[in-house]
Design a protein around this motif. Structure first.
Motif, PDB file in Angstrom:
ATOM      1  N   GLY A 212      -3.268 -61.950  81.069  1.00 35.89           N
ATOM      2  CA  GLY A 212      -1.918 -61.923  80.536  1.00 35.89           C
ATOM      3  C   GLY A 212      -1.870 -62.226  79.051  1.00 35.89           C
ATOM      4  O   GLY A 212      -1.016 -61.696  78.331  1.00 35.89           O
ATOM      5  N   LEU A 213      -2.780 -63.072  78.572  1.00 32.90           N
ATOM      6  CA  LEU A 213      -2.816 -63.364  77.139  1.00 32.90           C
ATOM      7  C   LEU A 213      -3.192 -62.134  76.329  1.00 32.90           C
ATOM      8  O   LEU A 213      -2.683 -61.917  75.233  1.00 32.90           O
ATOM      9  CB  LEU A 213      -3.801 -64.505  76.858  1.00 32.90           C
ATOM     10  N   GLN A 218      -1.551 -57.679  72.663  1.00 38.68           N
ATOM     11  CA  GLN A 218      -1.323 -56.242  72.439  1.00 38.68           C
ATOM     12  C   GLN A 218       0.143 -55.955  72.138  1.00 38.68           C
ATOM     13  O   GLN A 218       0.456 -55.130  71.277  1.00 38.68           O
ATOM     14  CB  GLN A 218      -1.792 -55.461  73.665  1.00 38.68           C
ATOM     15  N   LEU A 219       1.046 -56.637  72.842  1.00 39.99           N
ATOM     16  CA  LEU A 219       2.471 -56.458  72.558  1.00 39.99           C
ATOM     17  C   LEU A 219       2.805 -56.910  71.142  1.00 39.99           C
ATOM     18  O   LEU A 219       3.603 -56.278  70.441  1.00 39.99           O
ATOM     19  CB  LEU A 219       3.308 -57.239  73.573  1.00 39.99           C
ATOM     20  N   ARG A 220       2.178 -57.998  70.685  1.00 34.70           N
ATOM     21  CA  ARG A 220       2.411 -58.482  69.333  1.00 34.70           C
ATOM     22  C   ARG A 220       1.838 -57.529  68.270  1.00 34.70           C
ATOM     23  O   ARG A 220       2.329 -57.483  67.144  1.00 34.70           O
ATOM     24  CB  ARG A 220       1.789 -59.867  69.148  1.00 34.70           C
ATOM     25  N   SER A 221       0.822 -56.771  68.624  1.00 29.71           N
ATOM     26  CA  SER A 221       0.172 -55.902  67.639  1.00 29.71           C
ATOM     27  C   SER A 221       0.882 -54.569  67.468  1.00 29.71           C
ATOM     28  O   SER A 221       0.626 -53.852  66.504  1.00 29.71           O
ATOM     29  CB  SER A 221      -1.290 -55.641  68.039  1.00 29.71           C
ATOM     30  N   GLN A 222       1.778 -54.204  68.395  1.00 30.81           N
ATOM     31  CA  GLN A 222       2.462 -52.924  68.324  1.00 30.81           C
ATOM     32  C   GLN A 222       3.807 -53.086  67.617  1.00 30.81           C
ATOM     33  O   GLN A 222       4.537 -54.050  67.867  1.00 30.81           O
ATOM     34  CB  GLN A 222       2.667 -52.346  69.725  1.00 30.81           C
ATOM     35  N   GLY A 245      -2.309 -69.083  73.646  1.00 29.55           N
ATOM     36  CA  GLY A 245      -1.143 -68.226  73.781  1.00 29.55           C
ATOM     37  C   GLY A 245      -0.147 -68.426  72.657  1.00 29.55           C
ATOM     38  O   GLY A 245       0.411 -67.463  72.119  1.00 29.55           O
ATOM     39  N   LEU A 246       0.077 -69.675  72.275  1.00 29.71           N
ATOM     40  CA  LEU A 246       0.995 -69.954  71.178  1.00 29.71           C
ATOM     41  C   LEU A 246       0.457 -69.407  69.864  1.00 29.71           C
ATOM     42  O   LEU A 246       1.218 -68.909  69.030  1.00 29.71           O
ATOM     43  CB  LEU A 246       1.243 -71.461  71.077  1.00 29.71           C
ATOM     44  N   GLU A 247      -0.854 -69.486  69.655  1.00 33.32           N
ATOM     45  CA  GLU A 247      -1.453 -68.903  68.457  1.00 33.32           C
ATOM     46  C   GLU A 247      -1.273 -67.388  68.430  1.00 33.32           C
ATOM     47  O   GLU A 247      -1.097 -66.793  67.362  1.00 33.32           O
ATOM     48  CB  GLU A 247      -2.947 -69.241  68.396  1.00 33.32           C
ATOM     49  N   LEU A 248      -1.310 -66.763  69.601  1.00 26.46           N
ATOM     50  CA  LEU A 248      -1.149 -65.305  69.675  1.00 26.46           C
ATOM     51  C   LEU A 248       0.295 -64.874  69.450  1.00 26.46           C
ATOM     52  O   LEU A 248       0.560 -63.703  69.206  1.00 26.46           O
ATOM     53  CB  LEU A 248      -1.625 -64.796  71.036  1.00 26.46           C
ATOM     54  N   GLY A 249       1.231 -65.832  69.560  1.00 24.56           N
ATOM     55  CA  GLY A 249       2.613 -65.488  69.253  1.00 24.56           C
ATOM     56  C   GLY A 249       3.575 -65.494  70.418  1.00 24.56           C
ATOM     57  O   GLY A 249       4.675 -64.947  70.300  1.00 24.56           O
ATOM     58  N   ILE A 250       3.200 -66.102  71.572  1.00 27.96           N
ATOM     59  CA  ILE A 250       4.191 -66.190  72.649  1.00 27.96           C
ATOM     60  C   ILE A 250       5.354 -67.065  72.167  1.00 27.96           C
ATOM     61  O   ILE A 250       5.176 -67.971  71.358  1.00 27.96           O
ATOM     62  CB  ILE A 250       3.599 -66.737  73.960  1.00 27.96           C
TER      63      ILE A 250
END
Length: 475
Positions: A212-213, A218-222, A245-250
């Motif tokens: 899920g991460l 991928q959602l953040r990159s589009q 997850g927080l670093e990735l932008g959730i």
């Protein structure tokens, strides 16, 4: 990215511990010891995030948070409640008061730093939009919207277990939202690109063999889903992965088993924030498109650039955060117009603006300075970071050919750039642009297709030869 953190707790040792931890991570920490002091410091010092203790004598954390949200001057500061309370009803009460998150005592350092950095990024984006709105003279949009504006949100529930996803969807449906269940990550990626666009995605960290991460990343990159709120669902055993997850932008998270009231409260917070962002973005776009954008490229024009740059430099007096700019000029651009016509030249300018605009942060700003010159304003960016960004953009332009009318093989395009950083709020926008322009001129003289850092205002000599890349021949 540095930030100013307000720590509020009536117990001095607790304040000192948090202050030491955050300072070690290079945050600027200010403190208050009760609710009234928190309200005063929030107004006088404009923190980027507030860490607010719940159990305080007199005005407790819930009431303090509520008052922060009622004041338009502090309404947009993210608030994290720090508490020993573990009951779900207490979390719901805090969320309803306007808190963005809870951290339980004793505080996990990784969770603390990741959450603070995530909220700092969120505030930077909102602040940048509000600053652009003010620059454009569009008035200030401070109302976050009422409950009537939150109904009917389109929510994606992404979970490989259909029964589990259906329970979430049913609870949201009872609250008046429109839900869509997706069982695979690939389906979620496709749906995120489609219309009507979703208002929120709830993603389970366990997607039956899929991560899920990774889907969140991928959602953040589009481009279409870059600003989509993401609510991550995980259980207690997955908490060590939450910081990543927080670093990735959730945007937020829920712990299983999911409490219905907490689910609704967190969804309501994310939808309200999304609707506010959309209203702010729409108002800004309508105003700016009429007077402050370049009709050919869609980038901001020179008039808006100068006004916005001056505003960012004035903000340095309070934030003490550097502002960097990159001034770039396409190499030998006259040859493109002479050899292939102005339609080809226009196509190149449009594609340059598109590539750069899609490759910088949401709170950076791209403007067309004139002709084939562009400027990127990078708030809160040190000289080394700005130089690295400029070099990355130089490669982005040079390494992929440009499609132009009536030329099948395309064109190779390069640029030269000067990068300058302001750390003194007394420096004007004209002075900063002049320093970048001198560095750009030297980059051209040195052979083009390179980036050069400008000298600091107090340096008598020029900056060292910080060149990048070699001359690429134009086809």
């Amino acid at each position: 990215m540095s930030a100013r953190i307000l720590v509020v707790d009536d117990i001095l040792p607790n304040v000192k511990v948090l202050e030491a931890k955050l300072s070690a991570e290079y945050f600027d920490v200010i403190t208050a010891f009760d609710g009234a002091g928190a309200l005063e410091r929030a107004l006088s010092d404009s923190p980027d995030v507030i860490l607010l203790d719940v159990m305080m004598p007199g005005m407790d954390g819930f009431e303090t948070c509520r008052r922060l949200r009622e004041d338009p001057r502090t309404r947009h500061i993210p608030v994290v409640m720090v508490t020993a309370l573990t009951d779900v009803s207490d979390r719901v009460r805090g969320l309803e008061a306007g808190a963005d998150d809870f951290l339980s005592k004793p505080i996990n350092d990784l969770a603390l730093f990741a959450r603070v950095r995530s909220l700092v990024r969120l505030k930077a984006l909102t602040d940048e939009l509000r600053a652009r709105q003010a620059t454009a003279g569009a008035g200030m949009l401070d109302d976050l919207g009422g409950e009537e504006e939150l109904a009917g949100a389109r929510i994606l529930v992404v979970d490989s277990q259909e029964r589990r996803a259906q329970r979430v969807a049913d609870q949201l449906g009872q609250a008046g939202h429109v839900t869509e269940i997706l069982l695979e990550a690939g389906e979620a990626l496709k749906r995120g690109q489609a219309e009507p666009s979703p208002d929120l995605a709830i993603v389970n960290i366990d997607l039956g063999g899929q991560d899920g991460l990774r889907l969140c990343a991928q959602l953040r990159s589009q481009e279409a889903t870059r600003q989509l709120p993401l609510l991550l669902v995980l259980d207690e055993t997955d908490l060590p992965r939450l910081a990543k997850g927080l670093e990735l932008g959730i945007s937020d998270y829920l712990i299983e088993p999911i409490d219905r009231n907490e689910l609704r409260a967190r969804v309501r917070t994310q939808i309200r924030r999304r609707r506010y962002y959309d209203r702010l973005r729409g108002l800004l776009d309508r105003t700016v498109s009429m007077a402050y954008t370049d009709s050919l490229t869609g980038a901001y024009n020179r008039r808006y650039l100068k006004a916005h740059l001056e505003r960012k430099l004035m903000e340095m007096a309070d934030s003490e955060k550097p502002v960097s700019i990159m001034l770039l000029d396409l190499d030998c651009f006259k040859e493109v117009n002479d050899a292939f016509g102005h339609d080809a030249g226009d196509a190149v300018l449009q594609e340059v603006a598109r590539r750069i605009g899609n490759s910088v942060r949401g709170f950076d700003m791209l403007a067309r300075y004139g002709g084939e010159e562009f400027v990127v304003i990078m708030p809160d960016t040190e000289p080394e970071q700005a130089f690295a960004v400029a070099e990355r953009l130089r490669r982005l332009i040079a390494e992929k050919r440009f499609s132009v009318p009536d030329r099948e093989e395309g064109l190779t395009v390069t640029f030269s750039a000067g990068v300058a950083t302001a750390t003194d709020p007394m420096e004007t926008g004209e002075e900063l642009l002049k320093r970048a322009d001198v560095a750009l001129y030297e980059a051209k003289e040195a052979g083009r297709d390179r980036v050069l850092a400008a000298a600091s205002p107090d340096e008598t000599g020029r900056a060292g030869p910080r060149y990048a890349g070699g001359r690429l021949g134009r086809s």
